[in-house]
Each structure stands twice: as C-alpha cells, then as structure tokens.
Enzyme design. Structure first.
Site: not given
Ligand code: FRU
Length: 530
Positions: A19, A21-22, A38, A81-82, A145-146, A233
């Site tokens: 997997w 993601n970001d 991610q 996380w991000t 976050r982020d 979100d």
């Molecule tokens: C966005 C998110 C971020 C978070 C990360 C976790 O897709 O939800 O807000 O830091 O992914 O994987």
C-alpha cells in the site's frame, strides 16, 4: 501475481508491492530527487504507516531505497504520517511529520538526515525532543496533522501551517519558529472556511504572476500570488484557491471569496488526493505530486498485492491569461519516454461518428489533440449541459474528444471530451470531462463521470493532452487549466487490444481534430542495488 500484471502502470511511480498513499517531503538534494510516501510494508491496505523512500535523477526513473522512517517511538508508534521538507539556507534539511502516538494523539515531530553529504539520504534521525508540537487545547487530538514546508517572513522567523477544524470549519493553524524545535502558536489562523471540515495535507506556496519560473516557498513581495490548498477529509478532494498572503498578519485572503478553498477550484477533478508541492531549486520550478487512490475493491487490491500510484509530477504556474487559476503540466522529463510518433491533421469527425486512429497498441501514450468545431445549423437555445450524463448525453455542441483504452469492439472505452454549452446569460461555457462508465467490464470497479468547466479564451482551439498508462489516464485541458485523472481497470482493452479513437457525439457540429501521438517507453523503476 501475473494475473494482474497488465493493470500495473509502466511509467508512473508505485512501490513494488503493498500500500501507498500520500507523497511526503519531496525535495532535491545533490543531484537526486527524493520522494517519500505513506507506505504499509506489510499489506496492500492502509495501516502500519512508514515512510517509503525512492530517488530519481529526473523524476521519471526511480530507485527504491530502504524505508526511511518506521513507527518505533511513543510519539509515532501508530504511524509515521504525512510531512514536509524544509531546506535551510545553511544546507540543512528539516523534516516535519505527523506522528500518531501511543494514545492516538496527532503530534508533530522533527527528523533530519543522519548524513547530509549522503546524496541518497539513506538514514534519518528523529529528534530526541519529539514531539515538537502537540494539539493546542482548543483542537481535538485527531484534528492536527500534516505540517507544511516552512517559509521565512520579513521578521526572519520561520512559519509553518497545519490543517485542522473547529466545529466543521476547516482551518490552518499558524506557527512561528526559529529552530524547528520550539514554536509559537499565533492567535489568528492563516485561513478558515466554514463547512469544509478537516483540512488534511495543507499546502501553501507563492507563484509568480508573470513568468515561467517557480518560486522558493519563502519568496514574497509584489508580483506574487499565494496558493492555499487543502485536502478535504470529508470528501477526499484536493481544493485550492489563489489569493494574497500578508506576512505581517500571517493571514491569506482569497482573490474570489466565492471560489474559496474547499468550495471553488480543484487541482484534479478525477481520482486524486493528498497532493504536495516542492520547489525544485535545481531547475527553478514548483513541482506538484498527487496520490491516485484506488477504484478497485480492497479484496482485489489484496489479490494484486499493491494499491495506488503517484501522478506524473506536474509543474505549477500561475495562468496569467485567465488570472483565475493555476496551470499544471507534466514535468518536461516525461518527454524523454517518447518514442515513435504519429501525426494526424484535420481529421473530420461528423456528428455521431467514431474514427479509429491507426497507431497500433495504445496502452502507453502521450497524446496532444486540438479540436475545431464548425456549426452545422443555428445552435439555438441550449442550456444546462455539463459533464453529467457522460459521453452518451448528446447536445448540439458536444461532446467530442478521444476514446482511450478502448478495444476494437468498443466493449470497453473511456471518453475524454469537451462539451461546449450555452449558458443562460448568452455566453459559452466549456466542460472538460472523463466518462469512466464503460471503462471496464469488471462490475466491482468504481466508475465515475468526472469533470468541470475549463476557460477557453478568444482565438483558442480546444486543446487537450493525455498521458495514457494502462490503467491511468491523466488528462490536461487548455494547457493544464483543468485536469482529470482516471484510474481504470480494463479487462479487454489491454496489451495489443488497446486502441485509440476520436469521437464526436454532438448533434450540431462537425469536428476537425489535429493530433500528435507518441508511443511511450516504460520507466525504469527498480530497487537500488545497495
Ligand atoms: C491523507 C492522510 C493524512 C495523514 C496520512 C496518514 O491521506 O490521512 O492526513 O497524515 O494520510 O496516512
């Protein structure tokens, strides 16, 4: 799993398995572009999030490196996380990221490269004083976050901003710092928009009003606009707006309050989320990465053993012709994958017809297409059309465009098209759309009709570019004013059976198409032999 091999892309970045993601902390250092992401090293679904790491000389060919950071501390044990990178004037690299703590609280942490003279930045050290930021008392522990890349204000202090929400209002908190270890929370937020919910992955950066160069994140002064982007979100959509940043008050004001962040423009009207830009100090440009999330079921993702890809990185500029939007364009390096090209000039497509383009296999393409229309009868009153109803919804002026990833019998096809339409106030609006309704015979795959309006200025032809890569289509209208990414999973239009067609489903116009189409090579994306 050989069964799914045709569904993988050939020149988009994706980990070998599992997997993603970001995109996280993209940066350029000592000849290498670094992409972190991610990454779940254990499975093709989200969880156990680490920072995957890859490097490239040209943003197209990639080497996978060992995982840069794993959840191994109380302040990030539930996930690394991000986050974002900041390059300091003295050459140091600061990485700020969100940690999900043992108590499931979102905190911000600091990390830095163990050895700055290592071009690959293989080893990362987490600051012993982590976390450097915890949620302020008025912010819920899971709404923080982020962190963004930092920028310097006129007072010499660094700023960062972090997305959050209060009572359904999306906000971005403002902090000052001089050392990235201690921070001062400002009383005011950078910006807030009621009803937009939690802002994830906020991005904030300057664009030059005139000129083709990108700007360092700290650039300020006249001749500059600032983009504020939030990933919502609630809807999983990346929204941006152009506006003016006041570094004295640390507030940002949208040019057009009716097109504010979260209620106006989007980066990409297709499958796209959690994007992030960085300033490429080597080629002096701003580059945008975006995560293309999956349309297949979690069950199928697990069967394949992988999930999601990143877009081809895009340069971002202010569109000084319209003044209302940014321009996104695939980085010029993607053109190094171009091979044999075919040109078509003034191909006539009559109302209700489909014209095959004889280019052979059509799984990996870079397509430039321009369209001109000729009215066959008076257009009359015709209002209220958009992308809705897709390519089969016929009106006088549209739709017309391409059928990508189609098989000869048209059992599978994805129309990418323009639809000009009259408005109630007598002007013409043009929609740019992607219709995935018939993109696959597989019933379980999500299929959407995507799109939005695109400004077409006096004297301009309808122009699109599409990057086709097996199961991904990235489409750019009018030089990148409106962009749509599709994740499609054909079952018939694969390998040598994938074809390209022109179509005109308008009832009242002849369309003439001029195209240049390149076959695209595959990118080299492999483990680094360490
Ligand atoms: C966005 C998110 C971020 C978070 C990360 C976790 O897709 O939800 O807000 O830091 O992914 O994987």
């Amino acid at each position: 799993n050989a069964m799914f091999s045709w569904q993988r892309t050939s020149f988009h970045f994706q980990p070998m398995r599992n997997w993603m993601n970001d995109p996280d902390g993209p940066l350029y250092h000592m000849g290498w572009y670094h992409l972190f992401y991610q990454y779940n090293p254990d499975s093709a679904v989200w969880g156990n999030i680490t920072w995957g790491h890859a490097v490239s000389r040209d943003l197209i060919h990639w080497l996978y490196l060992p995982i840069a950071m794993v959840p191994d501390q109380p302040y990030d044990i539930n996930g690394v996380w991000t986050g974002s990178a900041t390059l300091l004037p003295d050459g140091q690299i600061v990485m700020l990221y969100t940690g999900d703590t043992a108590e499931l609280v979102q905190v911000q942490n600091l990390a830095y490269p163990a050895n700055l003279s290592d071009p690959l930045l293989l080893h990362w050290v987490k600051y012993t004083g982590n976390p450097v930021l915890v949620p302020p008392t008025h912010i819920a522990p899971k709404d923080f976050r982020d962190p963004t890349t930092g920028w310097i204000g006129p007072d010499g202090k660094w700023r960062i901003t972090i997305g959050s929400k209060i009572n359904g209002t999306g906000i971005s908190l403002m902090y000052h710092t001089t050392d990235f270890k201690t921070y001062e929370l400002l009383d005011n937020v950078l910006h807030a928009v009621p009803g937009t919910g939690m802002w994830e992955c906020v991005d904030f950066y300057p664009l030059a009003i005139n000129g083709s160069m990108g700007l360092d994140t700290s650039a300020g002064g006249p001749g500059i606009k600032h983009v504020l982007k939030a990933s919502l979100d609630d809807t999983k959509l990346d929204h941006y707006a152009l506006g003016t940043y006041d570094p004295d008050s640390d507030t940002w004001t949208p040019d057009n309050p009716e097109e504010d962040v979260g209620i106006g423009l989007r980066y990409d009207y297709g499958r796209y989320y959690a994007s992030k830009t960085f300033y490429d100090q080597y080629k002096k440009r701003r580059i945008l990465w975006g995560w293309i999330n999956e349309t297949d079921t979690e069950y199928d993702d697990l069967e394949k053993g992988w999930a999601s890809v990143q877009t081809i990185p895009r340069t971002v500029l202010f569109d000084n012709k319209t003044g209302t939007n940014i321009l996104q364009w695939p980085v010029q390096e993607v053109e190094s994958l171009r091979q044999r090209s075919t040109k078509f000039e003034d191909v006539l497509i009559e109302p209700g017809s489909i014209v095959p383009l004889d280019i052979g296999t059509a799984t990996q393409l870079d397509i430039f297409a321009e369209f001109e229309t000729e009215l066959l009868e008076s257009a009359g009153e015709e209002e209220g059309y958009s992308c809705k109803g897709g390519a089969i919804n016929r009106s006088k002026l549209g739709p017309f465009g391409l059928l990508v990833i189609a098989d000869d019998s048209l059992s599978e096809l994805t129309p990418i098209f323009f639809r000009p339409t009259n408005t109630t106030n007598g002007t013409l609006d043009t929609y740019f759309c992607a219709d995935e309704t018939r993109s696959t015979l597989a019933p379980e795959v999500q299929k959407h009709i995507y799109g939005s309006t695109v400004p077409v200025l006096e004297g301009e032809r309808y122009a699109m570019r599409a990057l086709v890569d097996h199961s991904i289509v990235e489409s750019f209208a009018q030089g990148g004013r409106t962009v749509i990414t599709s994740r499609i999973y054909p079952t018939e239009a694969i390998y040598g059976s994938a074809r390209l067609f022109l179509f005109n489903n308008a009832t009242g116009v002849n369309v003439k198409a001029t195209l240049k189409i390149w076959q695209m090579n595959s990118a080299f994306i492999h483990p680094f032999p360490l």
